[in-house]
Design a protein around this motif. Structure first.
Motif, PDB file in Angstrom:
ATOM      1  N   GLU A  45     -50.758   4.327 -33.068  1.00 29.78           N
ATOM      2  CA  GLU A  45     -49.577   4.084 -32.740  1.00 29.78           C
ATOM      3  C   GLU A  45     -48.586   4.969 -33.523  1.00 29.78           C
ATOM      4  OE1 GLU A  45     -46.390   0.251 -32.736  1.00 29.78           O
ATOM      5  OE2 GLU A  45     -48.267   0.226 -33.800  1.00 29.78           O
ATOM      6  N   ALA A  54     -46.255   7.992 -31.513  1.00 27.37           N
ATOM      7  CA  ALA A  54     -44.658   7.665 -31.411  1.00 27.37           C
ATOM      8  C   ALA A  54     -44.048   9.041 -31.811  1.00 27.37           C
ATOM      9  CB  ALA A  54     -44.182   6.636 -32.812  1.00 27.37           C
ATOM     10  N   SER A 113     -38.105   5.643 -26.773  1.00 25.25           N
ATOM     11  CA  SER A 113     -38.146   4.016 -26.349  1.00 25.25           C
ATOM     12  C   SER A 113     -36.856   3.585 -26.528  1.00 25.25           C
ATOM     13  CB  SER A 113     -39.256   3.446 -27.151  1.00 25.25           C
ATOM     14  OG  SER A 113     -39.242   1.834 -26.756  1.00 25.25           O
ATOM     15  N   LYS A 152     -36.301   0.601 -27.249  1.00 32.41           N
ATOM     16  CA  LYS A 152     -36.244  -0.639 -28.088  1.00 32.41           C
ATOM     17  C   LYS A 152     -36.388  -0.018 -29.603  1.00 32.41           C
ATOM     18  CE  LYS A 152     -39.437  -3.197 -25.083  1.00 32.41           C
ATOM     19  NZ  LYS A 152     -40.891  -4.062 -25.070  1.00 32.41           N
ATOM     20  N   HIS A 153     -36.217   1.287 -29.841  1.00 33.00           N
ATOM     21  CA  HIS A 153     -36.518   1.793 -31.027  1.00 33.00           C
ATOM     22  C   HIS A 153     -35.343   2.895 -31.295  1.00 33.00           C
ATOM     23  CE1 HIS A 153     -40.517   0.290 -30.594  1.00 33.00           C
ATOM     24  NE2 HIS A 153     -40.491  -0.043 -31.783  1.00 33.00           N
ATOM     25  N   HIS A 154     -34.955   3.711 -30.175  1.00 36.72           N
ATOM     26  CA  HIS A 154     -33.973   4.767 -30.381  1.00 36.72           C
ATOM     27  C   HIS A 154     -32.734   4.249 -30.756  1.00 36.72           C
ATOM     28  CE1 HIS A 154     -32.783   9.140 -30.112  1.00 36.72           C
ATOM     29  NE2 HIS A 154     -31.968   8.646 -29.189  1.00 36.72           N
ATOM     30  N   LYS A 157     -31.218   1.992 -32.708  1.00 40.37           N
ATOM     31  CA  LYS A 157     -31.145   0.676 -32.730  1.00 40.37           C
ATOM     32  C   LYS A 157     -30.619   0.227 -34.376  1.00 40.37           C
ATOM     33  CE  LYS A 157     -32.239  -0.850 -28.713  1.00 40.37           C
ATOM     34  NZ  LYS A 157     -31.088  -1.497 -28.106  1.00 40.37           N
ATOM     35  N   THR A 217     -28.969   9.753 -33.155  1.00 43.01           N
ATOM     36  CA  THR A 217     -29.304   9.527 -31.617  1.00 43.01           C
ATOM     37  C   THR A 217     -29.069  10.746 -30.909  1.00 43.01           C
ATOM     38  OG1 THR A 217     -27.205   8.633 -31.056  1.00 43.01           O
ATOM     39  CG2 THR A 217     -28.999   7.029 -31.878  1.00 43.01           C
TER      40      THR A 217
END
Length: 545
Positions: A66, A70, A425, A427-429, A431, A438
């Motif tokens: 993982e 990533a 993703s 869901k992670h970038h 957040k 970013t």
């Protein structure tokens, strides 16, 4: 062995040393049932012990990919050699499912190959792990120089061994002086490999000259270090190619070359030296599969990050053609995968798209202080520094390295647009509380620090001339659409299999940057009702600038 399925349920398989186990990148781990000593990898990778129920005297260990995926999103074959138990290797084949599906990857590679006319997965100069699957090539691909050097180094001792102790057989007097096929193969092998070495040397020399030219310009410290390392590697490769070419020249025999037909007899299969030399006449592995995708790639894993960035440039080129522009890609043959450009034109509007442009960094050691200058730093650098004539871009920050730069020239004005690709993703970038790391913020920094030197002028980016190419769907990136400090950055989320929403967003950005496009381009029906309002807003913004 235990692998997570599409429904999240783990499935157990018997371990086979030569078997590749399919794993998904949304569940990137492979569990191994171990009896006795714990399994240990030869590399720094660790196999985590699990508390899952296991038979008596055994424990489950997990090879977790993982963290690696990533950072470098990849697909294809991945293996892990084990130190304990000795001589064993774990093998898995990663299937993309998290951000892009396998059909998406196929569509991306097909778009790249169709647009650039190359096999998208191979770099002709460096043997890089960028092959997704095997496809028969119509004209044949040039073998990578580094790969070729390795093959010749392995085959040369076999050829020298036969030259020292040639094959001989009894025969009639009339056949004396006629070379045996087993000996004549040496000359044919030397000629074939010599021509391949010369072709490879030409590619390396071309790439080396381009890198040296880039190295003479002002670059940031990180970029200059990479250039120096690549130049050093190519210099060593060029020397090795020349050395091997000279060695093969001495193995040629004109009489043996007259032996046009070499019939491989049983000895060609029994003698390991002849078998090794015959590799030079075999089709490449990348060309030996069927004309359709193979079930499992033979090649190392492809890095989706670089593939996504390159496909983003191809998608932009396709969009400009859809808007009525005509043009083609142009680049050095050895540099097309890592850096290429397009030039499009419609009526009196010219659009130039550059992928990985590499702006020249301002030489701050030579830059006079502000009180001793009459022009800004970008203008001073444009007049006093050497720039790439095809890509005359300047950056005032060391990390100014955008993936895309679009130059638009009309009869009355010149405009500049900058963009970057990001395969992350949602869901992670972005957040966390701090969103300055970013991609929209990164592009905003590019937009403020980038310039295009044309004549005596330096064209800066339009206030709305920034965009990010995110993976679909667009709805997943709503949190980054209106962040303070980067709200003018357009988020493009194109899908490899057609995406009208991404096309609409690109058209809207182009209208805001260059309002003159509205009267020249036949835009899609999605902007038909709002084109007048968009043009009016763009004209107001342009007049204020």
């Amino acid at each position: 062995m235990r692998v997570a399925g599409a429904d999240g349920v783990s499935v157990e398989y018997a371990w086979e040393p030569k078997t590749w186990y399919l794993i998904r990148d949304d569940a990137p781990y492979l569990d191994v049932l171990i009896r006795g000593h714990r399994a240990q990898a030869e590399s720094k990778a660790k196999l985590e012990l699990l508390d899952d129920p296991a038979p008596e005297g055994a424990r489950w260990q997990r090879w977790d990919l993982e963290a690696e995926l990533a950072y470098n999103r990849r697909l294809g074959e991945v293996s892990l050699a084990l130190k304990v138990p000795k001589g064993c290797t774990l093998r898995c084949y990663i299937i993309p499912t998290l951000l892009l599906g396998y059909r998406d990857v196929i569509a991306m590679v097909e778009d790249i190959e169709l647009e650039l006319g190359i096999t998208a997965a191979w770099d002709m100069v460096t043997e890089r792990p960028e092959r997704t699957w095997s496809r028969r090539a119509e004209g044949g691909q040039t073998i990578a120089p580094s790969e070729l050097v390795g093959l010749v180094i392995e085959e040369l001792p076999a050829a020298l061994s036969i030259r020292r102790d040639p094959f001989a057989e009894l025969g009639p007097h009339a056949r004396r002086g006629v070379p045996l096929a087993e000996n004549a193969i040496i000359s044919h092998w030397a000629v074939r490999r010599h021509s391949q070495l010369l072709e490879a040397a030409t590619l390396v020399t071309t790439e080396l000259s381009l890198l040296r030219l880039k190295g003479t310009r002002s670059n940031s410290e990180g970029r200059q270090k990479k250039l120096d390392e690549e130049i050093e590697r190519l210099v060593a490769l060029e020397f090795k190619l020349t050395e091997l070419s000279r060695s093969l020249t001495r193995l040629r025999d004109e009489v043996e070359l007259m032996t046009v037909l070499v019939h491989p007899g049983p000895l060609f299969q029994r003698d390991y030296r002849l078998r090794r030399l015959l590799r030079a006449f075999a089709p490449r592995i990348s060309e030996s599969f069927s004309a359709i995708e193979s079930s499992r790639s033979h090649f190392p894993p492809v890095f989706l990050n670089s593939l996504w960035a390159l496909w983003g440039a191809v998608w932009l080129a396709k969009e400009f053609r859809r808007l009525g522009f005509t043009g083609a890609c142009y680049a050095q043959a050895t540099d097309v995968v890592s850096s290429c450009s397009w030039r499009f034109q419609r009526d009196d509007i010219v659009v130039e798209l550059d992928y990985e442009p590499g702006p020249v960094f301002i030489d701050y050691q030579e830059l006079p202080p502000a009180h001793d200058r009459t022009v800004p730093a970008l203008e001073w650098a444009a007049r006093n520094q050497e720039l790439d004539p095809d890509r005359p871009f300047l950056g005032s920050e060391p990390r100014c390295a955008p993936d895309y730069i679009i130059r638009i020239t009309t009869a009355h004005t010149k405009c500049l647009v900058v963009g970057d690709a990001c395969l992350a993703s949602p869901k992670h970038h972005g957040k966390g509380q701090d969103k300055t790391s970013t991609k929209p913020y990164t592009v905003e920094r590019y937009r403020r620090t980038l310039g295009w030197a044309t004549g005596d002028l330096v064209v800066r980016c339009h206030p709305m001339g920034g965009f990010v190419v995110f993976p679909p769907p667009a709805a997943a990136w709503q949190d980054l659409q209106q962040i303070p400090g980067a709200s003018d950055c357009t988020l493009l989320c194109p899908g490899p299999q057609q995406d009208p929403e991404a096309s609409r967003r690109l058209e809207n950005m182009l209208l805001m940057v260059v309002p003159q496009l509205a009267s020249s381009l036949a835009l899609g029906s999605s902007l038909a009702n709002g084109s007048a309002a968009s043009q009016h807003a763009g004209e107001l913004l342009f007049s204020n600038i």
